[in-house]
Motif scaffolding. Structure first.
Motif, PDB file in Angstrom:
ATOM      1  N   TYR A   5       0.807  -1.386  -0.331  1.00 17.47           N
ATOM      2  CA  TYR A   5      -0.596  -0.147  -0.002  1.00 17.47           C
ATOM      3  C   TYR A   5       0.998   1.344  -0.017  1.00 17.47           C
ATOM      4  N   ARG A   6       2.323   1.023   0.630  1.00 17.99           N
ATOM      5  CA  ARG A   6       2.349   2.654   0.840  1.00 17.99           C
ATOM      6  C   ARG A   6       3.751   2.615  -0.369  1.00 17.99           C
ATOM      7  N   THR A   7       3.834   1.808  -0.571  1.00 11.19           N
ATOM      8  CA  THR A   7       4.818   1.944  -2.726  1.00 11.19           C
ATOM      9  C   THR A   7       3.705   2.189  -3.682  1.00 11.19           C
ATOM     10  N   HIS A   8       2.300   2.576  -3.504  1.00  8.70           N
ATOM     11  CA  HIS A   8       1.590   2.461  -4.190  1.00  8.70           C
ATOM     12  C   HIS A   8       0.542   3.924  -4.238  1.00  8.70           C
ATOM     13  N   ALA A   9       0.043   3.963  -2.769  1.00 12.78           N
ATOM     14  CA  ALA A   9      -0.418   5.115  -2.716  1.00 12.78           C
ATOM     15  C   ALA A   9       0.091   6.542  -3.204  1.00 12.78           C
ATOM     16  N   ALA A  10       1.114   6.440  -3.620  1.00  7.35           N
ATOM     17  CA  ALA A  10       1.712   7.906  -3.683  1.00  7.35           C
ATOM     18  C   ALA A  10       1.578   8.325  -5.726  1.00  7.35           C
ATOM     19  N   TYR A  11       0.466   7.269  -5.933  1.00 11.05           N
ATOM     20  CA  TYR A  11      -0.795   7.015  -7.387  1.00 11.05           C
ATOM     21  C   TYR A  11      -1.693   7.854  -6.837  1.00 11.05           C
ATOM     22  N   GLY A  12      -2.111   8.189  -6.223  1.00 16.46           N
ATOM     23  CA  GLY A  12      -3.064   8.821  -5.880  1.00 16.46           C
ATOM     24  C   GLY A  12      -4.499   7.690  -6.378  1.00 16.46           C
ATOM     25  N   THR A  13      -5.429   8.779  -6.756  1.00 17.34           N
ATOM     26  CA  THR A  13      -6.461   7.912  -7.033  1.00 17.34           C
ATOM     27  C   THR A  13      -6.128   7.820  -8.350  1.00 17.34           C
ATOM     28  N   CYS A  14      -6.638   6.361  -9.239  1.00 19.47           N
ATOM     29  CA  CYS A  14      -6.134   5.425 -10.349  1.00 19.47           C
ATOM     30  C   CYS A  14      -7.498   5.391 -11.292  1.00 19.47           C
ATOM     31  N   ARG A  15      -7.392   5.578 -12.594  1.00 21.40           N
ATOM     32  CA  ARG A  15      -8.680   5.384 -13.243  1.00 21.40           C
ATOM     33  C   ARG A  15      -8.129   4.711 -14.377  1.00 21.40           C
ATOM     34  N   THR A  16      -8.771   3.633 -14.700  1.00 23.15           N
ATOM     35  CA  THR A  16      -8.741   2.563 -15.886  1.00 23.15           C
ATOM     36  C   THR A  16      -9.483   2.804 -17.121  1.00 23.15           C
ATOM     37  N   THR A  17      -9.221   3.341 -18.554  1.00 21.07           N
ATOM     38  CA  THR A  17     -10.217   2.691 -18.679  1.00 21.07           C
ATOM     39  C   THR A  17      -9.859   1.533 -20.188  1.00 21.07           C
ATOM     40  N   LEU A  18     -10.897   1.186 -20.329  1.00 23.12           N
ATOM     41  CA  LEU A  18     -10.695  -0.360 -20.981  1.00 23.12           C
ATOM     42  C   LEU A  18     -11.093   0.438 -22.540  1.00 23.12           C
ATOM     43  N   THR A  19     -10.700   0.253 -23.666  1.00 20.14           N
ATOM     44  CA  THR A  19     -11.100   0.167 -25.105  1.00 20.14           C
ATOM     45  C   THR A  19     -10.869  -1.621 -25.957  1.00 20.14           C
ATOM     46  N   GLU A  20     -10.930  -0.947 -27.605  1.00 23.17           N
ATOM     47  CA  GLU A  20     -11.286  -1.884 -28.082  1.00 23.17           C
ATOM     48  C   GLU A  20      -9.280  -2.870 -28.330  1.00 23.17           C
ATOM     49  N   ASN A  21      -8.860  -1.377 -27.493  1.00 21.03           N
ATOM     50  CA  ASN A  21      -7.976  -1.326 -28.108  1.00 21.03           C
ATOM     51  C   ASN A  21      -6.692  -1.943 -26.720  1.00 21.03           C
ATOM     52  N   GLY A  22      -6.750  -2.008 -26.070  1.00 18.51           N
ATOM     53  CA  GLY A  22      -6.351  -1.925 -24.238  1.00 18.51           C
ATOM     54  C   GLY A  22      -7.110  -1.257 -23.766  1.00 18.51           C
ATOM     55  N   ALA A  80     -17.561  -8.388 -21.855  1.00 17.74           N
ATOM     56  CA  ALA A  80     -17.777  -8.553 -23.371  1.00 17.74           C
ATOM     57  C   ALA A  80     -16.491  -8.314 -24.294  1.00 17.74           C
ATOM     58  N   LEU A  81     -15.934  -7.494 -23.944  1.00 20.58           N
ATOM     59  CA  LEU A  81     -14.436  -6.330 -24.455  1.00 20.58           C
ATOM     60  C   LEU A  81     -13.466  -7.609 -23.948  1.00 20.58           C
ATOM     61  N   PHE A  82     -13.441  -8.067 -22.817  1.00 24.01           N
ATOM     62  CA  PHE A  82     -12.280  -9.213 -22.443  1.00 24.01           C
ATOM     63  C   PHE A  82     -12.827 -10.506 -22.832  1.00 24.01           C
ATOM     64  N   ALA A  83     -13.861 -10.564 -23.781  1.00 29.69           N
ATOM     65  CA  ALA A  83     -14.283 -12.012 -23.822  1.00 29.69           C
ATOM     66  C   ALA A  83     -14.108 -11.895 -26.152  1.00 29.69           C
ATOM     67  N   ARG A  84     -13.990 -10.894 -26.636  1.00 29.83           N
ATOM     68  CA  ARG A  84     -13.543 -10.411 -27.678  1.00 29.83           C
ATOM     69  C   ARG A  84     -11.881  -9.889 -28.072  1.00 29.83           C
ATOM     70  N   HIS A  85     -11.575 -10.473 -26.796  1.00 21.97           N
ATOM     71  CA  HIS A  85     -10.004 -10.234 -27.281  1.00 21.97           C
ATOM     72  C   HIS A  85      -9.013 -10.566 -26.224  1.00 21.97           C
ATOM     73  N   LEU A  86      -9.711 -11.660 -24.477  1.00 20.65           N
ATOM     74  CA  LEU A  86      -8.771 -12.495 -24.223  1.00 20.65           C
ATOM     75  C   LEU A  86      -9.191 -13.898 -24.287  1.00 20.65           C
ATOM     76  N   ARG A  87      -8.154 -14.363 -23.573  1.00 22.33           N
ATOM     77  CA  ARG A  87      -8.917 -15.577 -23.425  1.00 22.33           C
ATOM     78  C   ARG A  87      -9.172 -16.025 -21.489  1.00 22.33           C
ATOM     79  N   ARG A  88     -10.777 -17.009 -21.265  1.00 22.37           N
ATOM     80  CA  ARG A  88     -10.756 -16.892 -20.211  1.00 22.37           C
ATOM     81  C   ARG A  88     -10.351 -17.749 -19.109  1.00 22.37           C
ATOM     82  N   VAL A  89      -9.722 -17.915 -18.126  1.00 20.87           N
ATOM     83  CA  VAL A  89      -9.165 -19.189 -17.350  1.00 20.87           C
ATOM     84  C   VAL A  89      -9.691 -19.238 -16.484  1.00 20.87           C
TER      85      VAL A  89
END
Length: 89
Positions: A5-22, A80-89
């Protein structure tokens, strides 16, 4: 866990956006354009009741908490995005 937690706390609030490219993650301490990865860098995925987990090997994984979704439909779109681009394990 507290050290991680201490290592990553400096990143603050993160936001991840998913697209067809990644995915792109932005946060307070990340570069302005964020950190991006294409789908080939994490070709497998699975989910738990609270998380989506993307992985490329046993030593590398990316976790997306489901609590970050604005609506239940967002979780369905992510699956749905994961199903199009990735393999479920």
């Amino acid at each position: 866990m507290p050290d991680q937690y201490r290592t990553h706390a400096a990143y603050g609030t993160c936001r991840t956006t998913l697209t067809e490219n990644g995915l792109t993650t932005t946060g307070t301490a990340l570069a302005e354009e964020g950190v991006s990865a294409d789908w080939q860098s994490c070709p497998w995925w699975f989910e738990t009741p609270d998380l989506f987990v993307l992985t490329g090997s046993l030593g590398y994984f990316f976790v997306l908490p489901k609590r970050g979704a604005a609506a239940p439909e967002d979780l369905e779109r992510a699956r749905a995005l994961f199903a199009r681009h990735l393999r479920r394990v």
